[in-house]
Design a protein around this motif. Sequence first.
Motif, PDB file in Angstrom:
ATOM      1  N   UNK A  27      15.648   3.012  -3.243  1.00 54.64           N
ATOM      2  CA  UNK A  27      15.869   2.853  -1.804  1.00 54.64           C
ATOM      3  C   UNK A  27      14.817   1.948  -1.173  1.00 54.64           C
ATOM      4  N   UNK A  28      13.589   2.050  -1.652  1.00 51.45           N
ATOM      5  CA  UNK A  28      12.530   1.198  -1.127  1.00 51.45           C
ATOM      6  C   UNK A  28      12.849  -0.270  -1.368  1.00 51.45           C
ATOM      7  N   UNK A  29      13.299  -0.585  -2.575  1.00 54.07           N
ATOM      8  CA  UNK A  29      13.680  -1.967  -2.895  1.00 54.07           C
ATOM      9  C   UNK A  29      14.850  -2.430  -2.039  1.00 54.07           C
ATOM     10  N   UNK A  30      15.848  -1.550  -1.869  1.00 49.39           N
ATOM     11  CA  UNK A  30      17.028  -1.915  -1.073  1.00 49.39           C
ATOM     12  C   UNK A  30      16.662  -2.144   0.383  1.00 49.39           C
ATOM     13  N   UNK A  31      15.853  -1.251   0.951  1.00 46.87           N
ATOM     14  CA  UNK A  31      15.483  -1.378   2.355  1.00 46.87           C
ATOM     15  C   UNK A  31      14.602  -2.595   2.609  1.00 46.87           C
ATOM     16  N   UNK A  32      13.802  -2.980   1.635  1.00 42.89           N
ATOM     17  CA  UNK A  32      12.987  -4.192   1.789  1.00 42.89           C
ATOM     18  C   UNK A  32      13.867  -5.429   1.830  1.00 42.89           C
ATOM     19  N   UNK A  33      14.958  -5.376   1.067  1.00 44.00           N
ATOM     20  CA  UNK A  33      15.900  -6.494   1.120  1.00 44.00           C
ATOM     21  C   UNK A  33      16.587  -6.580   2.479  1.00 44.00           C
ATOM     22  N   UNK A  34      16.718  -5.426   3.143  1.00 41.76           N
ATOM     23  CA  UNK A  34      17.359  -5.365   4.458  1.00 41.76           C
ATOM     24  C   UNK A  34      16.341  -5.341   5.591  1.00 41.76           C
ATOM     25  N   UNK A  35      15.130  -5.786   5.295  1.00 43.93           N
ATOM     26  CA  UNK A  35      14.034  -5.721   6.269  1.00 43.93           C
ATOM     27  C   UNK A  35      14.415  -6.363   7.606  1.00 43.93           C
ATOM     28  N   UNK A  36      15.136  -7.455   7.572  1.00 42.44           N
ATOM     29  CA  UNK A  36      15.446  -8.185   8.790  1.00 42.44           C
ATOM     30  C   UNK A  36      16.397  -7.431   9.718  1.00 42.44           C
ATOM     31  N   UNK A  37      17.166  -6.524   9.162  1.00 45.69           N
ATOM     32  CA  UNK A  37      18.122  -5.772   9.994  1.00 45.69           C
ATOM     33  C   UNK A  37      17.791  -4.282   9.941  1.00 45.69           C
ATOM     34  N   UNK A  38      16.519  -3.949   9.907  1.00 47.97           N
ATOM     35  CA  UNK A  38      16.099  -2.568   9.736  1.00 47.97           C
ATOM     36  C   UNK A  38      16.540  -1.683  10.909  1.00 47.97           C
ATOM     37  N   UNK A  39      16.572  -2.242  12.116  1.00 48.40           N
ATOM     38  CA  UNK A  39      17.015  -1.469  13.278  1.00 48.40           C
ATOM     39  C   UNK A  39      18.488  -1.102  13.138  1.00 48.40           C
ATOM     40  N   UNK A  40      19.284  -2.027  12.617  1.00 49.77           N
ATOM     41  CA  UNK A  40      20.704  -1.743  12.386  1.00 49.77           C
ATOM     42  C   UNK A  40      20.850  -0.636  11.342  1.00 49.77           C
ATOM     43  N   UNK A  41      19.983  -0.640  10.324  1.00 41.61           N
ATOM     44  CA  UNK A  41      20.012   0.402   9.294  1.00 41.61           C
ATOM     45  C   UNK A  41      19.706   1.776   9.894  1.00 41.61           C
ATOM     46  N   UNK A  42      18.715   1.814  10.799  1.00 44.24           N
ATOM     47  CA  UNK A  42      18.368   3.067  11.467  1.00 44.24           C
ATOM     48  C   UNK A  42      19.547   3.572  12.295  1.00 44.24           C
ATOM     49  N   UNK A  43      20.166   2.668  13.041  1.00 43.03           N
ATOM     50  CA  UNK A  43      21.309   3.050  13.873  1.00 43.03           C
ATOM     51  C   UNK A  43      22.463   3.571  13.013  1.00 43.03           C
ATOM     52  N   UNK A  44      22.709   2.923  11.878  1.00 45.18           N
ATOM     53  CA  UNK A  44      23.792   3.358  10.985  1.00 45.18           C
ATOM     54  C   UNK A  44      23.504   4.744  10.416  1.00 45.18           C
ATOM     55  N   UNK A  45      22.238   4.984  10.057  1.00 33.63           N
ATOM     56  CA  UNK A  45      21.855   6.286   9.496  1.00 33.63           C
ATOM     57  C   UNK A  45      22.036   7.389  10.534  1.00 33.63           C
ATOM     58  N   UNK A  46      21.551   7.171  11.747  1.00 38.14           N
ATOM     59  CA  UNK A  46      21.670   8.180  12.794  1.00 38.14           C
ATOM     60  C   UNK A  46      23.133   8.428  13.157  1.00 38.14           C
ATOM     61  N   UNK A  47      23.927   7.359  13.198  1.00 39.16           N
ATOM     62  CA  UNK A  47      25.349   7.517  13.503  1.00 39.16           C
ATOM     63  C   UNK A  47      26.050   8.339  12.427  1.00 39.16           C
ATOM     64  N   UNK A  48      25.704   8.095  11.165  1.00 37.39           N
ATOM     65  CA  UNK A  48      26.309   8.828  10.051  1.00 37.39           C
ATOM     66  C   UNK A  48      26.008  10.325  10.154  1.00 37.39           C
ATOM     67  N   UNK A  49      24.745  10.678  10.393  1.00 41.48           N
ATOM     68  CA  UNK A  49      24.375  12.085  10.500  1.00 41.48           C
ATOM     69  C   UNK A  49      24.988  12.738  11.739  1.00 41.48           C
TER      70      UNK A  49
END
Length: 308
Positions: free
Chosen positions: A66-88
């Motif tokens: 996950x660390x490797x994957x999230x580093x690849x998505x570093x530029x859209x990290x806010x979108x990742x946070x929003x997607x995670x919160x929406x999912x939960x």
Amino acid sequence: MWKLSNIKAIIQKLRVKKPWDDIIIFILNILIAIPVFIIIHQNLVDPEWPFEIDRILLFIAIVVLLQLLLRLLRRVIIICIAAYLFFLLFNSIFGNFGFWSVAEDYNAMLYNMSEDPNPQDIIIAKLLPFPNKSKILDAIDYDNPDVRNFALMATTKHFRNINKYKEYRTTVQCFAVFKEIKKRWNYVNDPRGREYIARASETVQHFSGDCDDHSILMAACIRAIGGVPRIISTDAHLYPEMLIGTQKDFEAINYIIKEVLFKEESKGKTVHYHIDEHGQIWLNLDYTATYPGGPFMSEEILGALTLY
């Protein structure tokens, strides 16, 4: 139409500056790793390595990936946070694995990794017929109104306000029946020289009898409210058990017994159960136990009578 430069500009605005991006990535990694680990943990066969090393290595592997994957998505990290919160949030409202489920499964998993339950594999030591099988089956009159009404009364008297474990509602209600019968039970021998097998509808009048009568009453009440009971035959003793389900189900039930429903009765004690030939877990409900899964009075199993 949007130009590529416009998309890049939006991404640039959403990008978190250092060192906050690394901090957010680490926190998001842990938040994602925990539910992912729980799901994988529940669906993997436990190799029973010492000190749960297999689970520790699994969690480390998930965190690294996950660390490797999230580093690849570093530029859209806010979108990742929003997607995670929406999912939960979505699953908390409409699904079965939301905020509460993650916390509940995580607590149960950690509790079971630190606990030492006492599993017993069923071994039929002697191929003997189940004693008084037809009489016992007839005596388990779970559809009798007196039996059914007593079971319903027990569910309204005990654990009625336990609303957090909806998935295990029937099991919790069966534990309420166990608690009420345990509180009332009065051991009385059969007539001298005769095996007297009382129907559940008879025993429910005075809550008195021997191990046969207790087992019949417990099995009938559990069956009357949707549980799956069985009666175990040992040398000169019968006792009831209740189907819990898979190892995943047991992890949750073990936590519920020891930390929610029977906290005082089970404090510092072990939960005892049997594993059948299908890998299903059955919990001891003998009258000698003060909590579901109490110690077995007799270890050797000679037969099992299951009521599906």
